[in-house]
Design an enzyme around this catalytic site. Structure first.
Site, mmCIF file in Angstrom:
data_model
loop_
_atom_site.group_PDB
_atom_site.id
_atom_site.type_symbol
_atom_site.label_atom_id
_atom_site.label_comp_id
_atom_site.label_asym_id
_atom_site.label_seq_id
_atom_site.Cartn_x
_atom_site.Cartn_y
_atom_site.Cartn_z
ATOM 1 N N ASP A 105 81.070 32.560 79.772
ATOM 2 C CA ASP A 105 80.913 33.923 80.689
ATOM 3 C C ASP A 105 82.424 34.240 81.296
ATOM 4 O OD1 ASP A 105 80.873 36.342 82.086
ATOM 5 O OD2 ASP A 105 79.204 35.458 82.914
ATOM 6 N N THR A 164 78.550 40.863 82.816
ATOM 7 C CA THR A 164 78.265 40.389 82.138
ATOM 8 C C THR A 164 76.584 40.315 82.236
ATOM 9 O OG1 THR A 164 79.158 38.733 83.714
ATOM 10 C CG2 THR A 164 77.155 37.888 82.777
ATOM 11 N N HIS A 214 88.115 35.672 88.164
ATOM 12 C CA HIS A 214 88.373 36.995 89.502
ATOM 13 C C HIS A 214 88.978 35.943 90.258
ATOM 14 C CE1 HIS A 214 85.465 39.309 87.717
ATOM 15 N NE2 HIS A 214 83.939 37.982 87.490
ATOM 16 N N ASP A 248 81.520 36.327 76.323
ATOM 17 C CA ASP A 248 80.170 38.143 77.269
ATOM 18 C C ASP A 248 81.732 39.322 77.101
ATOM 19 O OD1 ASP A 248 81.352 36.830 78.953
ATOM 20 O OD2 ASP A 248 79.757 37.574 80.784
ATOM 21 N N HIS A 273 86.538 42.549 85.036
ATOM 22 C CA HIS A 273 86.769 42.947 83.492
ATOM 23 C C HIS A 273 85.300 44.132 83.830
ATOM 24 C CE1 HIS A 273 83.256 40.547 83.972
ATOM 25 N NE2 HIS A 273 84.200 40.142 84.779
HETATM 26 P P1 AMP Z 1 80.029 39.421 87.142
HETATM 27 O O1 AMP Z 1 81.161 38.437 86.521
HETATM 28 O O2 AMP Z 1 79.995 40.139 88.003
HETATM 29 O O3 AMP Z 1 80.036 40.185 85.659
HETATM 30 O O4 AMP Z 1 78.982 38.014 86.662
HETATM 31 C C1 AMP Z 1 79.423 36.976 86.840
HETATM 32 C C2 AMP Z 1 78.362 36.203 87.691
HETATM 33 O O5 AMP Z 1 76.766 36.517 87.086
HETATM 34 C C3 AMP Z 1 78.531 35.072 87.245
HETATM 35 O O6 AMP Z 1 79.149 34.119 88.386
HETATM 36 C C4 AMP Z 1 76.694 34.243 88.027
HETATM 37 O O7 AMP Z 1 77.032 34.141 89.329
HETATM 38 C C5 AMP Z 1 75.661 35.447 87.883
HETATM 39 N N1 AMP Z 1 74.609 35.038 86.149
HETATM 40 C C6 AMP Z 1 75.267 34.983 85.069
HETATM 41 N N2 AMP Z 1 74.172 34.804 84.508
HETATM 42 C C7 AMP Z 1 73.322 35.188 85.276
HETATM 43 C C8 AMP Z 1 71.739 34.688 85.114
HETATM 44 N N3 AMP Z 1 71.079 34.241 84.153
HETATM 45 N N4 AMP Z 1 70.798 35.363 86.615
HETATM 46 C C9 AMP Z 1 71.309 35.116 87.926
HETATM 47 N N5 AMP Z 1 72.778 35.709 87.686
HETATM 48 C C10 AMP Z 1 73.859 35.334 86.322
HETATM 49 ZN ZN ZN Z 2 81.149 37.655 82.504
HETATM 50 ZN ZN ZN Z 3 83.254 39.024 85.876
#
Ligand code: AMP
Ligand code: ZN
Ligand code: ZN
Length: 410
Positions: A34, A70, A195, A238, A344
């Site tokens: 990620d 994500t 982040h 991603d 992002h």
């Molecule tokens: P973001 O940076 O806000 O776009 O999202 C990243 C976060 O998504 C990560 O730190 C995880 O905690 C969460 N995440 C990733 N995959 C999953 C999943 N399959 N189910 C729940 N949360 C997830």
């Molecule tokens: Zn992500």
């Molecule tokens: Zn993120």
């Protein structure tokens, strides 16, 4: 007698080895790191990924879909669709008709198939008799039994990374009739550290090294397996990450004072639903004050965003310039402390939002460097590797990515 024994021995060996190591069956392990930005590979701290890339495919970068978040992007990767078509239009979004939120940390909603359109690859694979597995992937926990992989896990952010790899390897060691041929696995590290500390910090470099070690651990473990020559591995991300700071914020409530507006999300993108009667007024007010952001009516959003078709996308979409953050804060309260050092979600074409794509194994060309690949094209690529028919009406195109496969796959 000896000749017969010899013959029996060889036949037995061939039967056993062909059922244990069936060379005609492709395997694909899809690994997501990620928030692993495309240029993290150029920091001289990723020996495992770099040598893997040299023996396979290395794309200059990997283009996400908008918004570069994500959940929308992981689901684009496995469906070949833009978020406007697969329905996961952000990490969180609201359905006003049913007064219900989809939020990535709300397991009741993330498991409810009603939010998801399109066909994830594990469904396409299942229709073709291919067993699939996932150690975490957004959208993989859907309750509808046709819409999740055969083996999958409920998300646990703290699950040690090596345990994830060990489980992937144990799946590959199952008897042939139970063994998944397509396995996805997810690691959040570079997103979290990006982040918290920003994409240019010593801490993100440690995180990059940590994931490189995990990549090495996975590759070494595969190497120890009998049928390693049938296993393809794809490392991708991603989206990327850009530096953000409290002095680059736009408080939307300093501009629109209409307290009847519904405002969704913050940071790189905001979606705004004003009451019908004040839509024009709110739009015009935002348009006049455009400074480090751009406001669009849903229907005038340039087509390259691919972000108009879904009914749950609000009437107005505000996109911040790279590095700027949109916030919604009542004037009395400070919000600066809430701005992270990296974020992002911005336009998909800004290179800071681009991730990585590396691939190796029998299906792929070797020592081949290509330009930017698009994440919606992974689904048709997987369908091609497994020689199965892709679902129709996807946005991805095999023609844009097929050249990374060895000729015999074309
Ligand atoms: P973001 O940076 O806000 O776009 O999202 C990243 C976060 O998504 C990560 O730190 C995880 O905690 C969460 N995440 C990733 N995959 C999953 C999943 N399959 N189910 C729940 N949360 C997830
Ligand atoms: Zn992500
Ligand atoms: Zn993120």
């Amino acid at each position: 007698m000896n000749t017969i024994k010899h013959f029996l021995f060889i036949s037995l060996f061939l039967i056993t080895s062909s059922s244990l190591f069936p060379e005609d069956r492709p395997y694909v392990i899809l690994v997501s790191f990620d928030g692993f930005r495309w240029d993290y590979l150029n920091r001289d701290i990723t020996p495992n990924l770099n040598s893997f890339a040299q023996n396979g495919i290395r794309a200059l970068s990997f283009r996400p879909s908008f918004p570069s978040k994500t959940f929308p992007n992981h689901y684009s990767i496995v469906t070949g669709m833009y978020p406007e078509n697969h329905g996961i239009i952000s990490n969180s979004f609201y359905d006003p008709g049913n007064s219900v939120w989809y939020r990535m940390n709300d397991t009741v909603q993330t498991r409810d198939s009603k939010w998801y359109s399109g066909e994830p690859f594990w469904t396409t694979a299942r229709k073709n008799g291919i067993i699939t597995a996932s150690f975490f992937w957004p959208g993989s926990e859907q309750q509808d039994s046709l819409r999740h992989p055969d083996y999958y896990k409920h998300y646990d952010h703290y699950k040690p990374y090596r345990d994830r790899v060990d489980t992937v390897i144990s799946w590959l060691q199952l008897p042939v009739n139970k063994r998944p041929q397509f396995i996805s696995v997810y690691f959040h590290d570079t997103d979290s550290y990006g982040h918290e500390y920003g994409p240019n910090s010593p801490e993100i470099n440690e995180s990059i090294s940590r994931l490189d070690s995990i990549a090495g651990y996975l590759l070494d473990s595969i190497n120890d397996m009998g049928f390693k020559d049938s296993v393809n591995v794809i490392f991708l991300s991603d989206h990327g990450m850009t530096e953000t700071s409290p002095d680059k914020t736009i408080n939307i409530l300093d501009i629109i004072e209409n307290d009847k507006c519904k405002i969704y999300d913050s940071g790189p993108v905001m979606r705004i639903s004003p009451p019908e009667a004040s839509l024009n007024e709110v739009y015009n007010t935002l348009k006049k004050s455009e400074n480090h952001f751009t406001v669009y009516r849903k229907e005038e959003l340039p087509s390259y965003y691919h972000y108009s078709a879904h009914e749950l996308i609000s009437q107005l979409i505000v996109v911040a310039d790279i590095g700027w953050s949109l916030v919604k804060s009542s004037k009395r309260k400070g919000y600066e402390h809430r701005i992270s050092k990296g974020n992002h979600g911005y336009e998909k074409d800004h290179t800071d939002m681009h991730g990585i794509f590396l691939a190796g194994g029998p299906a792929f060309k070797t020592n081949y460097q290509t330009g930017t690949l698009w994440n919606i094209d992974v689904y048709p690529l997987l369908s091609k590797i497994f020689s199965i028919e892709q679902s129709d009406s996807i946005d991805g195109k095999l023609e844009r990515i097929e050249f990374i496969l060895k000729e015999r796959n074309n």
